[in-house]
Design an enzyme around this catalytic site. Structure first.
Site, short mmCIF file in Angstrom:
data_model
loop_
_atom_site.label_atom_id
_atom_site.label_comp_id
_atom_site.label_asym_id
_atom_site.label_seq_id
_atom_site.Cartn_x
_atom_site.Cartn_y
_atom_site.Cartn_z
N TYR A 47 5.59 18.97 -1.82
CA TYR A 47 6.53 19.97 -1.31
C TYR A 47 7.75 20.10 -2.22
O TYR A 47 8.90 20.06 -1.79
CB TYR A 47 6.93 19.66 0.13
CG TYR A 47 5.75 19.71 1.06
CD1 TYR A 47 5.02 20.88 1.22
CD2 TYR A 47 5.33 18.58 1.76
CE1 TYR A 47 3.92 20.93 2.05
CE2 TYR A 47 4.22 18.63 2.59
CZ TYR A 47 3.52 19.81 2.73
OH TYR A 47 2.42 19.87 3.54
N HIS A 56 -7.62 8.58 -3.76
CA HIS A 56 -8.56 7.48 -3.59
C HIS A 56 -9.89 7.73 -4.29
O HIS A 56 -10.72 6.83 -4.37
CB HIS A 56 -8.82 7.23 -2.10
CG HIS A 56 -7.61 6.83 -1.33
ND1 HIS A 56 -7.14 7.53 -0.25
CD2 HIS A 56 -6.73 5.79 -1.51
CE1 HIS A 56 -6.06 6.95 0.22
NE2 HIS A 56 -5.78 5.90 -0.52
N HIS A 81 0.85 -1.20 0.00
CA HIS A 81 0.00 0.00 0.00
C HIS A 81 0.88 1.25 0.00
O HIS A 81 1.76 1.38 0.86
CB HIS A 81 -0.90 -0.01 1.23
CG HIS A 81 -1.79 1.19 1.34
ND1 HIS A 81 -1.71 2.08 2.38
CD2 HIS A 81 -2.77 1.65 0.53
CE1 HIS A 81 -2.60 3.03 2.21
NE2 HIS A 81 -3.25 2.80 1.10
N ARG A 139 -1.35 23.00 10.56
CA ARG A 139 -1.26 22.29 9.27
C ARG A 139 -1.16 20.80 9.58
O ARG A 139 -0.10 20.30 9.97
CB ARG A 139 -0.04 22.75 8.47
CG ARG A 139 0.21 21.93 7.18
CD ARG A 139 -0.95 22.06 6.21
NE ARG A 139 -0.66 21.46 4.91
CZ ARG A 139 -1.30 20.41 4.42
NH1 ARG A 139 -2.24 19.81 5.14
NH2 ARG A 139 -1.02 19.95 3.21
N CYS A 160 4.52 27.36 6.45
CA CYS A 160 4.07 26.33 5.52
C CYS A 160 4.56 26.67 4.12
O CYS A 160 4.60 27.84 3.72
CB CYS A 160 2.54 26.26 5.54
SG CYS A 160 1.84 25.08 4.38
#
Length: 564
Positions: free
Chosen positions: A421, A164, A140, A240, A287
């Site tokens: 990122y 998904h 997975h 976050r 962030c």
């Protein structure tokens, strides 16, 4: 003629671990499944204490272990000859039935609950179908995150990630179907709501002043009006979260440090707080998507949360230095091994990231295993009980709820390191090749306006306008100048930079700045840009730095001025 094969770095590290286990007489061999289905350095692979426990004895290897290891190595090399690598879940073979099931059957929900995370044979439900995912765990892509759903419905967990939301993903799951839920357990043909787990049920209550973008998981920014102080209050610090907030106990918490040769050492929270010198640093966390909305508005659509200028905060962090803990664990920090190039961090909820080892062990890098935030225990949303703080780097590398540190030749294999990122060119706006871009580490120069307020005078000529904001640069580089324009960049002046007492080897904190202008000189648009000590500056527009993910949005910040 057979091709020359060089084992992957992760396989080599796995073999080193196995040799150490062999030396200690351990019977816990590395299986071919563990090697093939996912790199053993993966931060999301579940690891038991017994599996990686290393005895310090240097006795002769157990012969059976050596035989098993030799077979594993041969299988590993053969696997590498294959062109198929299971970066994704193994694709089902339609012509064959799953090996663990020969026919569909009727299953009660009570039986499904018996096959939970620690059962050894995890089952999940989707709709009214039941699936035995035992053989899928290792392959997975999200690793052991899927185990949180074991014993119940997988749907609340799969809703977290857009990947998904595709029919072919459910097609993969269908290969593991073993039966249907007994109609006795259904209400109007559906699983009862109270039988479906909410992974976010234990999340903390947040301050209502935060501007929430998503509830589950929580992603909320500090409103501009609350960004006026030098230190951001804990309850107003932006949140976050990629997943749920793990429920951790200070008395049972442990941190495992794994060195590049496979050696491990475990620390309790008390060990980290009492056995090491505690350091304080004042550091800003930002962030990578801070000001993403500004890039979308100034260029074209981006993928990600529409953060404005509030996905940033400044705090005082306290804890032992990571370099000191690594040294205690047995790592020669002044002369690290050649195969020790990255420090990987794994969070209790399965988030993972890494930084270059040289940053981790730099005596002036100030990387902490923080246990305090602004003098208090870390709040649950911000990593209780321990969070890595990597000052000068994007906040995605400051892993919360960290429970494992891995020294490796490879960077983290998590999707947040390898497939997120990162930045691409403005032209690469379809399906970028993630492997071509480097993971974001240090951040560029950034500045933003957080407040514009009018000060009345005895007459219009004496009326003033006060403009405030922040400026920050990555890598500990100081901000040396903040330029402000009150007429959309036609003319400029310099803002006053505030100076505050800070802790740390470098300038890890943002600079607060203020500019006061006569109200009569104000145009319709206020602009700010900053310059750091290396004379790096912000781009004027978003066009040249546009990237599909909307990361590192650092163009000049423009805010309309509307007089009262």
């Amino acid at each position: 003629m057979l091709p020359k094969i060089k084992p992957s770095k992760s396989i080599v590290q796995a073999i080193k671990r196995a040799l150490l286990n062999a030396r200690s007489g351990s019977s816990n061999h590395i299986s071919s499944t563990a090697l093939f289905c996912r790199p053993v350095t993966s931060p999301t692979r579940p690891r038991s204490d017994s599996y990686y426990h290393l005895n310090k004895r240097k006795d002769s290897p157990n012969p059976a272990t050596v035989v098993g290891l030799a077979a594993t190595v041969c299988l590993a090399i053969a696997w590498q000859c294959s062109s198929t690598i299971f970066a994704e879940a193994p694709q089902p073979q339609p012509a064959e039935e799953p090996s663990h099931s020969t026919e569909s059957r009727i299953i009660r929900l009570a039986e499904v609950r018996q096959h939970g995370e620690h059962s050894g044979t995890p089952w999940v439900t989707s709709g009214t179908s039941v699936y035995n995912i035992t053989d899928w765990i290792a392959g997975h892509p999200g690793g052991n995150i899927i185990l949180r759903a074991a014993g119940g419905s997988i749907e609340p967990y799969w809703k977290i990630f857009k990947i998904h939301h595709k029919q072919d993903v459910y097609g993969i799951l269908e290969a593991y179907r073993i039966g249907e839920i007994d109609p006795q357990d259904l209400i109007e043909g559906k699983v009862p709501a109270d039988a479906i787990d909410d992974p976010f049920e234990g999340d903390p209550v947040r301050d209502p002043r935060l501007r929430t973008h998503t509830d589950k998981p929580c992603n909320a920014e500090t409103p501009a009006s609350e960004l006026s102080g030098f230190v951001t209050p804990n309850q107003l610090f932006y949140t976050r979260n990629h997943l749920w907030v793990p429920q951790l106990d200070r008395n049972s918490y442990t941190l495992v440090v794994e060195l590049s040769d496979g050696e491990e050492k475990t620390y309790t929270l008390n060990d980290l707080k009492t056995n090491f010198k505690q350091f304080k640093i004042t550091s800003t966390l930002q962030c990578s998507g801070n000001r993403r909305k500004h890039m979308t508005d100034g260029a074209r659509p981006t993928n990600g949360l529409p953060w404005e200028q509030g996905a940033i905060g400044n705090a005082e962090w306290t804890g032992p230095r990571l370099r000191d803990v690594l040294a205690d664990a047995g790592m020669p920090i002044d002369n690290p091994p050649e195969d020790a190039k990255h420090a990987q961090f794994v969070g209790a909820e399965s988030y993972g990231a890494s930084i270059p080892l040289m940053k981790a062990i730099d005596p002036h890098g100030d990387v902490l295993l923080a246990c305090l935030m602004n003098g208090q225990d870390l709040p649950p949303d911000h990593g209780f009980p321990i969070r890595v703080i990597v000052p000068g780097h994007v906040a995605a590398r400051s892993v919360k709820w960290v429970n494992r540190v891995i020294i490796s030749e490879e960077e983290s294999t998590s999707q947040w390191q390898r497939s997120d990122y990162k930045c691409f060119g403005p032209n690469d706006d379809k399906k970028p090749d993630w492997s071509r871009a480097a993971a974001i580490q240090e951040t560029p120069v950034q500045s933003a306006i957080t407040m514009i307020r009018e000060l009345s005078g005895s007459n219009d000529r004496e009326a003033k306008v006060v403009i405030e904001g922040y400026a920050i640069s990555g890598g500990g580089r100081s901000i040396v100048r903040v330029d402000v324009s009150t007429d959309d960049g036609k003319t400029w002046d310099q803002a006053e930079i505030e100076h505050h007492a800070v802790a740390g080897s470098k300038d890890w904190s943002w600079k607060r700045w203020r500019y006061t202008a006569p109200k009569g000189s104000m145009g319709s648009m206020v602009v700010v840009k900053a310059v750091d000590e290396a004379y790096n500056c912000q781009p004027e527009t978003y066009g040249p730095i546009y990237n599909l993910r909307g990361n590192l949005a650092s163009a000049w910040h423009r805010v309309p001025f509307e007089p009262r």
